[in-house]
Design an enzyme around this catalytic site. Structure first.
Site, mmCIF file in Angstrom:
data_model
loop_
_atom_site.group_PDB
_atom_site.id
_atom_site.type_symbol
_atom_site.label_atom_id
_atom_site.label_comp_id
_atom_site.label_asym_id
_atom_site.label_seq_id
_atom_site.Cartn_x
_atom_site.Cartn_y
_atom_site.Cartn_z
ATOM 1 N N SER A 19 -8.580 6.941 -1.880
ATOM 2 C CA SER A 19 -8.654 7.102 -0.422
ATOM 3 C C SER A 19 -7.742 6.106 0.289
ATOM 4 O O SER A 19 -7.158 6.427 1.329
ATOM 5 C CB SER A 19 -10.094 7.001 0.077
ATOM 6 O OG SER A 19 -10.583 5.688 -0.046
ATOM 7 N N ILE A 98 -7.778 -6.171 -14.638
ATOM 8 C CA ILE A 98 -7.358 -7.566 -14.490
ATOM 9 C C ILE A 98 -5.975 -7.679 -15.121
ATOM 10 O O ILE A 98 -5.751 -7.193 -16.237
ATOM 11 C CB ILE A 98 -8.370 -8.510 -15.162
ATOM 12 C CG1 ILE A 98 -9.681 -8.456 -14.370
ATOM 13 C CG2 ILE A 98 -7.829 -9.935 -15.226
ATOM 14 C CD1 ILE A 98 -10.820 -9.222 -14.996
ATOM 15 N N LEU A 99 -5.048 -8.286 -14.399
ATOM 16 C CA LEU A 99 -3.648 -8.341 -14.858
ATOM 17 C C LEU A 99 -3.350 -9.683 -15.522
ATOM 18 O O LEU A 99 -3.904 -10.716 -15.122
ATOM 19 C CB LEU A 99 -2.720 -8.114 -13.663
ATOM 20 C CG LEU A 99 -2.865 -6.713 -13.038
ATOM 21 C CD1 LEU A 99 -2.319 -6.688 -11.618
ATOM 22 C CD2 LEU A 99 -2.179 -5.670 -13.911
ATOM 23 N N ASN A 113 -3.192 -6.722 -2.780
ATOM 24 C CA ASN A 113 -4.420 -6.061 -3.226
ATOM 25 C C ASN A 113 -5.383 -5.961 -2.048
ATOM 26 O O ASN A 113 -5.351 -6.795 -1.143
ATOM 27 C CB ASN A 113 -5.079 -6.867 -4.350
ATOM 28 C CG ASN A 113 -6.332 -6.190 -4.898
ATOM 29 O OD1 ASN A 113 -6.353 -4.976 -5.074
ATOM 30 N ND2 ASN A 113 -7.375 -6.970 -5.156
ATOM 31 N N HIS A 115 -9.500 -5.786 -1.247
ATOM 32 C CA HIS A 115 -10.777 -6.069 -1.910
ATOM 33 C C HIS A 115 -11.911 -5.885 -0.893
ATOM 34 O O HIS A 115 -11.821 -6.389 0.229
ATOM 35 C CB HIS A 115 -10.780 -7.510 -2.443
ATOM 36 C CG HIS A 115 -12.040 -7.844 -3.169
ATOM 37 N ND1 HIS A 115 -12.303 -7.405 -4.454
ATOM 38 C CD2 HIS A 115 -13.137 -8.547 -2.778
ATOM 39 C CE1 HIS A 115 -13.501 -7.818 -4.826
ATOM 40 N NE2 HIS A 115 -14.024 -8.519 -3.828
ATOM 41 N N SER A 142 -10.757 -7.482 2.613
ATOM 42 C CA SER A 142 -9.662 -8.459 2.679
ATOM 43 C C SER A 142 -8.421 -7.907 1.989
ATOM 44 O O SER A 142 -8.535 -7.222 0.963
ATOM 45 C CB SER A 142 -10.046 -9.751 1.928
ATOM 46 O OG SER A 142 -11.265 -10.288 2.391
ATOM 47 N N THR A 147 -2.455 -13.282 -7.099
ATOM 48 C CA THR A 147 -2.103 -14.426 -7.935
ATOM 49 C C THR A 147 -2.935 -14.322 -9.209
ATOM 50 O O THR A 147 -3.731 -13.392 -9.350
ATOM 51 C CB THR A 147 -2.415 -15.769 -7.225
ATOM 52 O OG1 THR A 147 -3.832 -15.827 -7.012
ATOM 53 C CG2 THR A 147 -1.682 -15.898 -5.899
ATOM 54 N N ASP A 151 -8.876 -11.826 -7.504
ATOM 55 C CA ASP A 151 -9.324 -11.731 -6.103
ATOM 56 C C ASP A 151 -9.234 -13.092 -5.409
ATOM 57 O O ASP A 151 -9.975 -13.351 -4.449
ATOM 58 C CB ASP A 151 -10.770 -11.170 -6.006
ATOM 59 C CG ASP A 151 -10.884 -9.778 -6.600
ATOM 60 O OD1 ASP A 151 -9.925 -8.992 -6.480
ATOM 61 O OD2 ASP A 151 -11.929 -9.469 -7.199
ATOM 62 N N GLU A 180 -10.814 -0.428 5.698
ATOM 63 C CA GLU A 180 -9.748 -0.546 4.694
ATOM 64 C C GLU A 180 -8.606 0.407 5.016
ATOM 65 O O GLU A 180 -7.430 0.051 4.918
ATOM 66 C CB GLU A 180 -10.308 -0.241 3.295
ATOM 67 C CG GLU A 180 -11.305 -1.253 2.787
ATOM 68 C CD GLU A 180 -11.711 -0.982 1.342
ATOM 69 O OE1 GLU A 180 -10.860 -0.557 0.540
ATOM 70 O OE2 GLU A 180 -12.888 -1.194 1.011
HETATM 71 C C1 GRF Z 1 -11.746 0.197 -2.368
HETATM 72 O O1 GRF Z 1 -12.990 -0.153 -1.839
HETATM 73 C C2 GRF Z 1 -10.899 -1.031 -2.592
HETATM 74 O O2 GRF Z 1 -11.137 -2.043 -1.679
HETATM 75 C C3 GRF Z 1 -11.326 -1.459 -3.967
HETATM 76 O O3 GRF Z 1 -11.535 -0.267 -4.677
HETATM 77 C C4 GRF Z 1 -11.860 0.779 -3.768
HETATM 78 C C5 GRF Z 1 -10.870 1.860 -4.013
HETATM 79 O O4 GRF Z 1 -11.146 3.028 -3.282
HETATM 80 N N1 GRF Z 1 -10.366 -2.362 -4.555
HETATM 81 P P1 GRF Z 1 -10.052 4.160 -3.206
HETATM 82 O O5 GRF Z 1 -9.684 4.543 -4.630
HETATM 83 O O6 GRF Z 1 -8.879 3.644 -2.451
HETATM 84 O O7 GRF Z 1 -10.755 5.289 -2.486
#
Ligand code: GRF
Length: 225
Positions: A19, A98-99, A113, A115, A142, A147, A151, A180
């Site tokens: 999404s 995790i990278l 990223n 989060h 956020s 890094t 997170d 987001e």
């Molecule tokens: C989101 O809540 C994002 O913050 C987290 O994973 C979820 C991903 O959702 N890292 P989508 O795949 O973008 O719908």
């Protein structure tokens, strides 16, 4: 189109629903975001976001983590795949891996990223449930430079969501997700317009000023989508 106005080449990494990916695709389509999404890469073949990318005419690739013996081998394959598209920015949009340090260093200052918590609170998984259990009055999301600390990179932009008494993890997650979708295209735009960068000391800089704290997405602060 000359170099100054060329859209920023971007590669987006996903693992699932997509999404946030869709919100970025939509922002590009409506000319709000000066980027070219060169590819969407998933570590899971079944990720729904791959179909959304295809619908939008964006090349896709799958680097299935389960086919690699360890994290380093997976990251090496992922990096080789990303490099084919020569991105100026790598966007993690629900990428649930995790990278390794080597991978992160390669894209230092060129990887963002999102989060779903008000970092540094609740790094890791299950953020909405944990925020409810902790009795938080405010929760949110956020965006940060990536890094080595999971997170833990410098946070650039945050959106707050008031927790309501009747909230479940699902209702809270839905309101956070709305934020987001609004905030990720905005932060990517800042980067594409060269307003946002990571300086040599590892601090985020916006419009020439070190961000001692993240920008808050509010109409009062004038930062809206
Ligand atoms: C989101 O809540 C994002 O913050 C987290 O994973 C979820 C991903 O959702 N890292 P989508 O795949 O973008 O719908």
């Amino acid at each position: 189109m000359n170099a100054a106005t060329s859209p920023l080449p971007v590669v987006i990494l996903i693992s699932g629903r997509g999404s946030n990916l869709q919100s970025i695709i939509d922002a590009v389509a409506s000319d709000e975001l000066p980027v070219e999404i060169r590819a969407v890469i998933s570590n899971r073949p079944e990720a729904a976001g791959l179909e959304q990318a295809t619908q939008a005419g964006i090349p896709t690739a799958v680097i299935d983590h389960s086919q690699y013996s360890d994290r380093a081998a997976f990251d090496q394959a992922l990096l080789a795949c990303i490099e084919r598209f020569q991105p100026g920015l790598v966007v993690l949009a629900g990428f649930m891996r995790i990278l390794t340090a080597g991978f992160v260093h390669h894209y230092q200052g060129r990887m963002l990223n999102i989060h779903p918590s008000l970092l540094p609170a609740f790094p890791g998984m299950d953020t909405h449930r944990r925020a409810l259990e902790a009795g938080c009055k405010q929760h949110g999301a956020s965006i940060h430079f990536v890094t080595e600390a999971v997170d833990g990179g410098p946070v650039v932009l945050q959106a707050q969501v008031a927790v309501q008494q009747q909230d479940t993890a699902a209702t809270l997650a839905a309101r956070v997700l709305e934020q987001e979708h609004c905030m990720y295209p905005l932060a990517i735009r800042w980067f594409a317009e060269q307003r946002l960068r990571l300086d040599s000391t590892g601090q985020a800089v916006l419009d020439g000023k070190i961000l001692t704290e993240p920008v808050l997405l509010t109409s009062q602060s004038g930062t809206t989508c």
